[in-house]
Design a protein around this motif. Structure first.
Motif, PDB file in Angstrom:
ATOM      1  N   ASN A 159       6.241  11.290   1.411  1.00  0.00           N
ATOM      2  CA  ASN A 159       7.541  10.751   1.010  1.00  0.00           C
ATOM      3  C   ASN A 159       8.503  10.793   2.197  1.00  0.00           C
ATOM      4  N   ALA A 160       8.606   9.656   2.892  1.00  0.00           N
ATOM      5  CA  ALA A 160       9.366   9.633   4.142  1.00  0.00           C
ATOM      6  C   ALA A 160      10.731   8.968   3.980  1.00  0.00           C
ATOM      7  N   ALA A 161      11.679   9.449   4.734  1.00  0.00           N
ATOM      8  CA  ALA A 161      12.977   8.813   4.987  1.00  0.00           C
ATOM      9  C   ALA A 161      13.629   8.236   3.719  1.00  0.00           C
ATOM     10  N   GLY A 162      13.713   6.910   3.608  1.00  0.00           N
ATOM     11  CA  GLY A 162      14.380   6.298   2.450  1.00  0.00           C
ATOM     12  C   GLY A 162      13.752   6.703   1.135  1.00  0.00           C
ATOM     13  N   PRO A 188       0.792  -1.231   0.000  1.00  0.00           N
ATOM     14  CA  PRO A 188       0.000   0.000   0.000  1.00  0.00           C
ATOM     15  C   PRO A 188       0.827   1.287   0.000  1.00  0.00           C
ATOM     16  N   VAL A 189       2.120   1.219   0.413  1.00  0.00           N
ATOM     17  CA  VAL A 189       2.804   2.492   0.667  1.00  0.00           C
ATOM     18  C   VAL A 189       4.172   2.603  -0.029  1.00  0.00           C
ATOM     19  N   ASN A 190       4.422   1.744  -1.021  1.00  0.00           N
ATOM     20  CA  ASN A 190       5.735   1.756  -1.705  1.00  0.00           C
ATOM     21  C   ASN A 190       6.884   1.687  -0.716  1.00  0.00           C
ATOM     22  N   LEU A 204      13.581  13.479   5.948  1.00  0.00           N
ATOM     23  CA  LEU A 204      14.292  12.356   6.560  1.00  0.00           C
ATOM     24  C   LEU A 204      13.901  12.340   8.040  1.00  0.00           C
ATOM     25  N   ASN A 205      12.890  11.533   8.347  1.00  0.00           N
ATOM     26  CA  ASN A 205      12.290  11.562   9.686  1.00  0.00           C
ATOM     27  C   ASN A 205      12.820  10.458  10.592  1.00  0.00           C
ATOM     28  N   GLU A 206      13.997   9.924  10.298  1.00  0.00           N
ATOM     29  CA  GLU A 206      14.519   8.767  11.028  1.00  0.00           C
ATOM     30  C   GLU A 206      14.485   8.928  12.542  1.00  0.00           C
ATOM     31  N   ALA A 236      19.718   8.705  10.543  1.00  0.00           N
ATOM     32  CA  ALA A 236      20.017   8.743   9.109  1.00  0.00           C
ATOM     33  C   ALA A 236      21.525   8.550   8.938  1.00  0.00           C
ATOM     34  N   PRO A 237      21.943   7.554   8.178  1.00  0.00           N
ATOM     35  CA  PRO A 237      23.382   7.323   7.988  1.00  0.00           C
ATOM     36  C   PRO A 237      24.050   8.514   7.310  1.00  0.00           C
ATOM     37  N   PHE A 238      25.399   8.523   7.348  1.00  0.00           N
ATOM     38  CA  PHE A 238      26.110   9.725   6.883  1.00  0.00           C
ATOM     39  C   PHE A 238      25.809  10.040   5.419  1.00  0.00           C
ATOM     40  N   ASN A 261      28.193  -1.397  10.561  1.00  0.00           N
ATOM     41  CA  ASN A 261      27.602  -0.420  11.488  1.00  0.00           C
ATOM     42  C   ASN A 261      26.099  -0.567  11.543  1.00  0.00           C
ATOM     43  N   PHE A 262      25.512  -0.662  10.346  1.00  0.00           N
ATOM     44  CA  PHE A 262      24.058  -0.782  10.272  1.00  0.00           C
ATOM     45  C   PHE A 262      23.593  -2.046  11.002  1.00  0.00           C
ATOM     46  N   VAL A 263      24.262  -3.156  10.724  1.00  0.00           N
ATOM     47  CA  VAL A 263      23.827  -4.430  11.323  1.00  0.00           C
ATOM     48  C   VAL A 263      23.934  -4.361  12.846  1.00  0.00           C
ATOM     49  N   GLY A 294       9.333   4.939   2.565  1.00  0.00           N
ATOM     50  CA  GLY A 294      10.731   4.740   2.944  1.00  0.00           C
ATOM     51  C   GLY A 294      11.117   3.281   3.046  1.00  0.00           C
ATOM     52  N   LEU A 295      12.194   3.041   3.743  1.00  0.00           N
ATOM     53  CA  LEU A 295      12.671   1.664   3.863  1.00  0.00           C
ATOM     54  C   LEU A 295      11.604   0.815   4.538  1.00  0.00           C
ATOM     55  N   ASP A 296      11.579  -0.444   4.139  1.00  0.00           N
ATOM     56  CA  ASP A 296      10.555  -1.341   4.670  1.00  0.00           C
ATOM     57  C   ASP A 296      10.950  -1.772   6.081  1.00  0.00           C
ATOM     58  N   LEU A 297      10.129  -1.342   7.037  1.00  0.00           N
ATOM     59  CA  LEU A 297      10.465  -1.624   8.438  1.00  0.00           C
ATOM     60  C   LEU A 297      10.481  -3.127   8.714  1.00  0.00           C
ATOM     61  N   MET A 298       9.730  -3.887   7.937  1.00  0.00           N
ATOM     62  CA  MET A 298       9.716  -5.336   8.156  1.00  0.00           C
ATOM     63  C   MET A 298      11.055  -5.983   7.784  1.00  0.00           C
ATOM     64  N   GLU A 299      11.830  -5.278   6.948  1.00  0.00           N
ATOM     65  CA  GLU A 299      13.160  -5.797   6.578  1.00  0.00           C
ATOM     66  C   GLU A 299      14.183  -5.514   7.678  1.00  0.00           C
ATOM     67  N   MET A 300      13.810  -4.614   8.602  1.00  0.00           N
ATOM     68  CA  MET A 300      14.779  -4.178   9.608  1.00  0.00           C
ATOM     69  C   MET A 300      14.360  -4.599  11.008  1.00  0.00           C
ATOM     70  N   CYS A 301      13.329  -5.417  11.084  1.00  0.00           N
ATOM     71  CA  CYS A 301      12.746  -5.763  12.376  1.00  0.00           C
ATOM     72  C   CYS A 301      12.600  -7.282  12.479  1.00  0.00           C
ATOM     73  N   LYS A 328       2.316   1.665  16.428  1.00  0.00           N
ATOM     74  CA  LYS A 328       1.618   2.966  16.362  1.00  0.00           C
ATOM     75  C   LYS A 328       0.973   3.148  14.999  1.00  0.00           C
ATOM     76  N   LEU A 329       1.686   2.723  13.950  1.00  0.00           N
ATOM     77  CA  LEU A 329       1.116   2.846  12.594  1.00  0.00           C
ATOM     78  C   LEU A 329      -0.165   2.028  12.494  1.00  0.00           C
ATOM     79  N   LYS A 330      -0.144   0.863  13.104  1.00  0.00           N
ATOM     80  CA  LYS A 330      -1.331   0.002  13.022  1.00  0.00           C
ATOM     81  C   LYS A 330      -2.475   0.561  13.863  1.00  0.00           C
ATOM     82  N   LEU A 386      12.470  10.279  14.419  1.00  0.00           N
ATOM     83  CA  LEU A 386      11.147  10.038  15.023  1.00  0.00           C
ATOM     84  C   LEU A 386      10.940   8.557  15.319  1.00  0.00           C
ATOM     85  N   LEU A 387      11.695   7.719  14.616  1.00  0.00           N
ATOM     86  CA  LEU A 387      11.600   6.272  14.840  1.00  0.00           C
ATOM     87  C   LEU A 387      12.640   5.809  15.860  1.00  0.00           C
ATOM     88  N   GLY A 388      13.474   6.736  16.320  1.00  0.00           N
ATOM     89  CA  GLY A 388      14.555   6.348  17.238  1.00  0.00           C
ATOM     90  C   GLY A 388      15.753   5.779  16.507  1.00  0.00           C
TER      91      GLY A 388
HETATM   92  C1  LIG Z   1      25.988   5.270  15.977  1.00  0.00           C
HETATM   93  C2  LIG Z   1      25.160   4.825  14.812  1.00  0.00           C
HETATM   94  C3  LIG Z   1      25.961   4.255  13.778  1.00  0.00           C
HETATM   95  C4  LIG Z   1      25.502   3.836  12.646  1.00  0.00           C
HETATM   96  C5  LIG Z   1      24.115   3.906  12.217  1.00  0.00           C
HETATM   97  C6  LIG Z   1      23.991   3.088  11.014  1.00  0.00           C
HETATM   98  C7  LIG Z   1      22.925   3.005  10.339  1.00  0.00           C
HETATM   99  C8  LIG Z   1      21.671   3.767  10.608  1.00  0.00           C
HETATM  100  C9  LIG Z   1      20.604   2.896  11.102  1.00  0.00           C
HETATM  101  C10 LIG Z   1      19.422   2.859  10.587  1.00  0.00           C
HETATM  102  C11 LIG Z   1      18.981   3.665   9.455  1.00  0.00           C
HETATM  103  C12 LIG Z   1      17.791   3.065   8.843  1.00  0.00           C
HETATM  104  C13 LIG Z   1      17.151   4.031   7.926  1.00  0.00           C
HETATM  105  C14 LIG Z   1      15.849   3.982   7.699  1.00  0.00           C
HETATM  106  C15 LIG Z   1      15.187   4.927   6.801  1.00  0.00           C
HETATM  107  C16 LIG Z   1      13.721   4.655   6.616  1.00  0.00           C
HETATM  108  O1  LIG Z   1      13.243   4.811   5.535  1.00  0.00           O
HETATM  109  S1  LIG Z   1      12.795   4.135   7.945  1.00  0.00           S
HETATM  110  C17 LIG Z   1      11.115   4.227   7.407  1.00  0.00           C
HETATM  111  C18 LIG Z   1      10.525   5.559   7.768  1.00  0.00           C
HETATM  112  N1  LIG Z   1       9.179   5.648   7.271  1.00  0.00           N
HETATM  113  C19 LIG Z   1       8.197   6.217   7.935  1.00  0.00           C
HETATM  114  O2  LIG Z   1       8.362   6.714   9.023  1.00  0.00           O
HETATM  115  C20 LIG Z   1       6.847   6.202   7.294  1.00  0.00           C
HETATM  116  C21 LIG Z   1       5.924   5.291   8.046  1.00  0.00           C
HETATM  117  N2  LIG Z   1       4.606   5.239   7.447  1.00  0.00           N
HETATM  118  C22 LIG Z   1       3.698   6.214   7.566  1.00  0.00           C
HETATM  119  O3  LIG Z   1       3.902   7.233   8.182  1.00  0.00           O
HETATM  120  C23 LIG Z   1       2.382   5.983   6.907  1.00  0.00           C
HETATM  121  O4  LIG Z   1       2.269   4.621   6.616  1.00  0.00           O
HETATM  122  C24 LIG Z   1       2.188   6.787   5.615  1.00  0.00           C
HETATM  123  C25 LIG Z   1       2.016   8.277   5.959  1.00  0.00           C
HETATM  124  C26 LIG Z   1       3.356   6.579   4.652  1.00  0.00           C
HETATM  125  C27 LIG Z   1       0.904   6.293   4.896  1.00  0.00           C
HETATM  126  O5  LIG Z   1      -0.174   6.387   5.789  1.00  0.00           O
HETATM  127  P1  LIG Z   1      -1.523   5.586   5.458  1.00  0.00           P
HETATM  128  O6  LIG Z   1      -1.910   5.807   4.059  1.00  0.00           O
HETATM  129  O7  LIG Z   1      -2.494   5.966   6.533  1.00  0.00           O
HETATM  130  O8  LIG Z   1      -1.120   4.048   5.549  1.00  0.00           O
HETATM  131  P2  LIG Z   1      -0.859   3.197   6.868  1.00  0.00           P
HETATM  132  O9  LIG Z   1      -0.053   3.964   7.843  1.00  0.00           O
HETATM  133  O10 LIG Z   1      -2.134   2.619   7.351  1.00  0.00           O
HETATM  134  O11 LIG Z   1       0.096   2.051   6.288  1.00  0.00           O
HETATM  135  C28 LIG Z   1      -0.437   0.981   5.508  1.00  0.00           C
HETATM  136  C29 LIG Z   1       0.318  -0.274   5.880  1.00  0.00           C
HETATM  137  O12 LIG Z   1       1.703  -0.094   5.513  1.00  0.00           O
HETATM  138  C30 LIG Z   1       2.509  -0.323   6.672  1.00  0.00           C
HETATM  139  N3  LIG Z   1       3.688   0.551   6.559  1.00  0.00           N
HETATM  140  C31 LIG Z   1       3.719   1.870   6.530  1.00  0.00           C
HETATM  141  N4  LIG Z   1       4.967   2.327   6.393  1.00  0.00           N
HETATM  142  C32 LIG Z   1       5.770   1.232   6.355  1.00  0.00           C
HETATM  143  C33 LIG Z   1       7.169   1.040   6.231  1.00  0.00           C
HETATM  144  N5  LIG Z   1       8.038   2.060   6.100  1.00  0.00           N
HETATM  145  N6  LIG Z   1       7.634  -0.221   6.236  1.00  0.00           N
HETATM  146  C34 LIG Z   1       6.809  -1.272   6.346  1.00  0.00           C
HETATM  147  N7  LIG Z   1       5.462  -1.160   6.473  1.00  0.00           N
HETATM  148  C35 LIG Z   1       4.951   0.098   6.468  1.00  0.00           C
HETATM  149  C36 LIG Z   1       1.617   0.024   7.838  1.00  0.00           C
HETATM  150  O13 LIG Z   1       2.092  -0.574   9.008  1.00  0.00           O
HETATM  151  C37 LIG Z   1       0.306  -0.537   7.374  1.00  0.00           C
HETATM  152  O14 LIG Z   1       0.364  -1.947   7.564  1.00  0.00           O
HETATM  153  P3  LIG Z   1      -0.974  -2.777   7.921  1.00  0.00           P
HETATM  154  O15 LIG Z   1      -1.909  -2.554   6.776  1.00  0.00           O
HETATM  155  O16 LIG Z   1      -1.504  -2.218   9.215  1.00  0.00           O
HETATM  156  O17 LIG Z   1      -0.486  -4.182   8.044  1.00  0.00           O
END
Ligand SMILES: CC/C=C\C/C=C\C/C=C\CC/C=C/CC(=O)SCCNC(=O)CCNC(=O)[C@H](O)C(C)(C)COP(=O)(O)OP(=O)(O)OC[C@H]1O[C@@H](n2cnc3c(N)ncnc32)[C@H](O)[C@@H]1OP(=O)(O)O
Length: 302
Positions: A150-153, A66-68, A176-178, A185-187, A276-278, A107-114, A296-298, A180-182
């Motif tokens: 259009n969030a994060a990744g 549903p959300v690319n 890049l709202n990383e 964002a990598p360098f 680092n990521f792992v 953005g990145l698929d949270l299910m791939e990182m959890c 929270k999303l659910k 907010l998820l705790g």
């Molecule tokens: C010292 C440190 C050293 C090194 C650090 C090294 C590395 C750094 C580490 C980590 C970096 C990792 C980087 C990550 C970048 C990312 O991209 S994280 C993803 C961020 N994305 C978001 O925050 C967006 C989340 N989603 C939303 O806000 C909403 O879904 C959205 C506004 C996009 C759409 O809203 P709506 O139309 O109401 O849809 P739903 O919210 O109901 O969503 C539908 C279903 O999709 C599921 N879903 C949503 N987003 C994601 C996602 N990103 N991944 C997987 N699944 C997602 C959502 O749960 C719903 O599922 P359901 O139908 O309930 O099963």
């Protein structure tokens, strides 16, 4: 840990690319992106490509409902589409957009990182790196027509393009709202944002995890143009003309000159970045934070 994960190998095992697309486009000749000259759409399950070779570009539509969210399979398909267009001399440009109403990418698929194992995290992160490197350094002109939130990744992907057009809808925030998820964002996410909006704006945006609505995204330079929602694609097409009028070799070399130092930072330490990521994503506290965020999303729905 197996870091040497071959995305091409993965590609071969997972996909049969360039099958005629299922769904709406199957079995009929779609009008080409710009010219309607009977060129067939092609693609893979999650990426629809509408080529217009006569005009020298293709529209690449992301459709991973549903959300690319950028799952491993989706990342792989995007890479294959890009490679295919890059290796065809008929194409000089891509317009990247979404086929999912109201969403460019979550953005990145949270299910791939959890809840996965380190080998999976490493494989996934390598694919994320690869997608960024390939889009960021593509010799093609890449314009994003951002027609949804259009969030994060997903934002990173748009920031990797040469030009960004955003639909004027207050719901279509991007950033890049990383934090907010705790997570962090990598360098190279950070560098890409800094290169686009400057250091101060990037610092504030990254620390606060800001998602900018269209007017603000335009004001800080995160996007180049904001247009009415029904004009996003046509505005991207119009903009292309200016880019395609420049001698290709000069534009490509200039793009490389501007972007190579940023890409090289990652290329020099790719494996370390994966490790680092792992390490980071495997931490109990981070896994807990991601689970809470997903929950929270659910809950938002109930
Ligand atoms: C010292 C440190 C050293 C090194 C650090 C090294 C590395 C750094 C580490 C980590 C970096 C990792 C980087 C990550 C970048 C990312 O991209 S994280 C993803 C961020 N994305 C978001 O925050 C967006 C989340 N989603 C939303 O806000 C909403 O879904 C959205 C506004 C996009 C759409 O809203 P709506 O139309 O109401 O849809 P739903 O919210 O109901 O969503 C539908 C279903 O999709 C599921 N879903 C949503 N987003 C994601 C996602 N990103 N991944 C997987 N699944 C997602 C959502 O749960 C719903 O599922 P359901 O139908 O309930 O099963």
């Amino acid at each position: 840990m197996a870091l040497a994960v071959g995305i091409r190998g993965l590609t071969r095992s997972l996909l049969r690319p360039w099958v005629r697309v299922p769904g709406p486009a199957r079995g009929r000749t779609e009008p080409a992106a710009g010219g309607g000259d009977g060129v067939r759409c092609f693609g893979s399950p999650r990426v629809l490509v509408e080529p217009d070779p006569a005009a020298g570009f293709a529209v690449m539509k992301m459709r991973n409902p549903p959300v690319n969210s950028l799952s491993l399979e989706f990342l792989t398909e995007l890479l294959i589409s890009l490679e295919k267009l890059e290796s065809d001399k008929a194409f000089h440009a891509i317009i990247l957009t979404s086929d999912c109403p109201g969403i460019f990418s979550a953005g990145l698929d949270l299910m791939e990182m959890c809840g996965r194992d380190p080998t999976h995290y490493a494989e996934y992160w390598k694919a994320v790196q690869e997608l960024w490197l390939r889009f960021y350094l593509s010799h093609l002109v890449v314009i994003s027509a951002i027609n949804g939130v259009n969030a994060a990744g997903g934002c990173l992907l748009a920031l990797s393009c040469d030009y960004r057009v955003l639909a004027d809808n207050p719901k279509y925030a991007m950033g890049l709202n990383e934090t907010l998820l705790g997570i962090i964002a990598p360098f190279w996410f950070k560098d890409t944002l800094v290169n686009t909006v400057g250091h101060r704006t990037a610092e504030r945006a990254l620390q606060l995890g800001l998602l900018f609505p269209p007017a603000e995204a335009l004001q800080v330079g995160m996007v180049d143009k904001v247009v009415p929602e029904d004009q996003v694609l046509s505005a991207a097409r119009s903009e292309l003309a200016q880019w395609l009028a420049i001698p290709g070799h000069a534009r490509q070399l200039t793009k490389s000159l501007m972007r190579k130092p940023t890409a090289d930072r990652l290329l020099k330490e790719r494996d370390a970045d994966i490790q680092n990521f792992v390490r980071f994503i495997s931490r109990d506290a981070i896994q807990k934070a991601l689970r809470v965020y997903l929950e929270k999303l659910k809950q938002k729905k109930t």
